[in-house]
Design an enzyme around this catalytic site. Structure first.
Site, PDB file in Angstrom:
ATOM      1  N   ASP A 227      32.762 -18.520 -32.727  1.00 38.16           N
ATOM      2  CA  ASP A 227      33.059 -17.521 -33.749  1.00 38.16           C
ATOM      3  C   ASP A 227      31.842 -17.313 -34.655  1.00 38.16           C
ATOM      4  O   ASP A 227      31.172 -18.281 -35.044  1.00 38.16           O
ATOM      5  CB  ASP A 227      34.254 -17.992 -34.579  1.00 38.16           C
ATOM      6  N   GLU A 276      25.383 -32.140 -19.957  1.00 40.12           N
ATOM      7  CA  GLU A 276      25.665 -33.526 -19.595  1.00 40.12           C
ATOM      8  C   GLU A 276      26.973 -33.658 -18.823  1.00 40.12           C
ATOM      9  O   GLU A 276      27.184 -34.650 -18.115  1.00 40.12           O
ATOM     10  CB  GLU A 276      25.758 -34.393 -20.850  1.00 40.12           C
TER      11      GLU A 276
END
Length: 562
Positions: A227, A276
């Site tokens: 956002d 990751e």
């Protein structure tokens, strides 16, 4: 002969799951936005919740989407419908709890759907623990450095620190009352006063959000919609703009509080975290920028994956304007290797079935219903055009039902905070947030057993899922057919270019492999070549023995040359 093929049968669960597990799924994904409070209510309190969403996941699987984006469900006082977050690691009780979130994510994955959650890093709630402590500790508190606290101007500090205006209207600053009762410092809020902006120059803010990312990634989410992704970094010194009516400048200029270059280092750090994890999780930016070219900065290879294409959303139903924005979008995204995104509606703008029912130039928040029949016809055609373009597409809940905006809500039932301020956004976002209808009858047309938090209009049931399911030519079946075809054909969604074909004025025609899309944006029927077999059309298309096709006004048709 008239052509409007029937909807294909829903794909089996195993087939959907296979699609969801493919590499680079996000490059051509269709992502469905769920506004939780308005989707489905499981406990009869009039407010949608996570268990309600979970119960409707099979519907979304059968619709044919790849992923579900959930608007905020975090712990919040709900001053701005959950975009004022008090605790980023808790579910607000009105929506359920963390176990409900876990169950929703697990069920979605079993159905082959991915889950994207909203993240609100520009500001918190004024009920966030950091902000409450910053107020309680008074001037000099180290926690005030995590927000933008400043002394005021004027003889007694009675004036705001600068001239910035809130997106919701009025000054972007609010003065606090200090613990000793005196009028004290001011804090920055680009939106409502209940939404103080974080200071992203403070290392604790970055540390906290990297931790929040890991929390939800460990929960199993497949990505984040960010956002106000363009708002995190403010220009050094918080300089005055020197003008009023600053909202008129948004989207035209780089502002000292929006689209600052410093945001990109934040997203490069975030991308390292995401990479990751296995499973191809993604970031999606809500980034209002002056140009599509600047939007492309957010989706460079080491930053975010997608950015909403607001320029496309705000384009009129006009062939020349649409072609220009499509070309600019593809040309801007190609150098950074990112997919284009296409979107027609969301929780902040008037639904496109109503926007297209009104004359162009009225903006994205419209107060009049317009010509309902015209709006729906154009909305259906616009959807087929959008789904034929290369890249990823977003569908806002209820647009597959052809829902219009509810433009006649009484003042006393409105809840958009911008509506209650003197200037700023029009404050008519409630119209696109009215709970969607599932059944023909009932206190809330199947939304829940206890009514709905915003009143639904009479006749809502005739637009419901139940009323449209299995009905040839209904908007719901049109979406199901379009998404089924898109999923089954690799030449739809993939790639980064279109081959434009010669077409009459007011008509768009382009080829993508063995697929051809023709969109008539005019108010009159047109005749074009029949580019092969009709796959799908938003209205009835008549083919002639001369190898031509007659398209009604405001109609899009898909052909295959195979």
């Amino acid at each position: 002969m008239s052509q409007q093929p029937a909807a294909p049968a829903p794909a089996p669960t195993s087939a959907v799951a296979t699609v969801a597990q493919r590499r680079d799924w996000w490059r051509d994904a269709v992502i469905y936005q769920v506004y939780p409070r308005s989707f489905a209510d499981s406990d009869g309190d009039g407010m949608g919740d996570l268990e309600g969403v979970r119960s409707r996941l099979p519907y979304l699987r059968d619709l044919g989407v790849d992923a579900v984006w959930l608007s905020p469900f975090y712990a919040s006082p709900q001053a701005d419908a959950g975009y004022d977050v008090a605790d980023y690691r808790e579910v607000d009780p009105m929506f359920g709890n963390l176990l409900d979130a876990d169950a929703l994510i697990r069920d979605a994955h079993e159905l082959g759907l991915r889950i994207i959650v909203d993240l609100v890093p520009n500001h918190s709630s004024d009920q966030h623990e950091w902000f409450k402590r910053a107020l309680a500790e008074g001037p000099g508190s180290s926690l005030r450095d995590r927000y933008h606290f400043r002394p005021g101007k004027g003889e007694n500090g009675e004036l705001p620190p600068n001239d910035w205006e809130s997106i919701f209207g009025g000054p972007a600053w609010t003065r606090v009352t200090e613990p000793d009762g005196s009028a004290g410092e001011w804090y920055l809020h680009l939106f409502a006063p209940e939404q103080p902006d974080f200071n992203w120059d403070h290392p604790a803010v970055g540390d906290e959000f990297r931790s929040i990312l890991r929390f939800w990634l460990d929960m199993g989410v497949d990505g984040f919609r960010i956002d106000v992704a363009h708002g995190l970094v403010k220009a050094a010194g918080l300089p005055d703009l020197g003008t009023h009516d600053q909202l008129k400048l948004l989207g035209n200029d780089v502002m000292p509080f929006f689209d600052q270059d410093g945001v990109h280092e934040i997203y490069r750090q975030w991308r390292l975290i995401l990479d990751e994890y296995s499973g191809e999780q993604i970031f999606v930016a809500e980034a209002w920028t002056p140009t599509i070219e600047r939007t492309a900065n957010y989706v460079r290879p080491d930053e975010l994956h997608q950015a909403f294409n607001f320029q496309y959303l705000s384009t009129a139903w006009d062939a020349a304007e649409l072609r220009e924005v499509v070309d600019r979008t593809l040309d801007s995204m190609r150098p950074v290797g990112a997919p284009a995104t296409w979107v027609l509606s969301n929780h902040d703008v008037t639904r496109h079935a109503t926007r297209f029912a009104n004359p162009p130039g009225l903006g994205t928040q419209i107060r009049t219903a317009g010509d309902r029949e015209l709006g729906l016809r154009r909305a259906r055609a616009a959807t087929l055009l959008m789904l034929a373009l290369p890249g990823s597409a977003y569908v806002y809940q209820g647009e597959e039902l052809g829902l219009p905006d509810v433009v006649d809500l009484a003042d006393e039932v409105r809840q958009d905070p911008a509506y209650f301020r003197g200037a700023g956004q029009d404050g008519f976002r409630d119209g696109c947030r009215v709970p969607i209808p599932w059944t023909r009858e009932g206190s809330s047309y199947g939304f829940g057993d206890g009514g709905s938090w915003l009143p639904q209009p009479a006749g809502w049931g005739e637009l419901s899922v139940a009323a449209q399911t299995g009905v040839p030519g209904s908007t719901l079946e049109l979406y199901r057919s379009a998404l089924g075809i898109r999923r089954s054909r690799p030449d739809l969604g993939a790639g980064d270019a279109v081959q434009w074909l010669k077409a009459p004025e007011g008509v768009l025609a382009f080829r993508r492999g063995e697929f051809v899309c023709v969109a008539n944006t005019t108010g009159e029927a047109v005749t074009t070549p029949a580019y092969g077999r009709v796959l799908l059309a938003s209205d009835e298309v008549t083919e002639t023995d001369a190898g031509e096709a007659k398209l009604p006004a405001d109609t899009t048709v898909w052909f295959t040359t195979a």
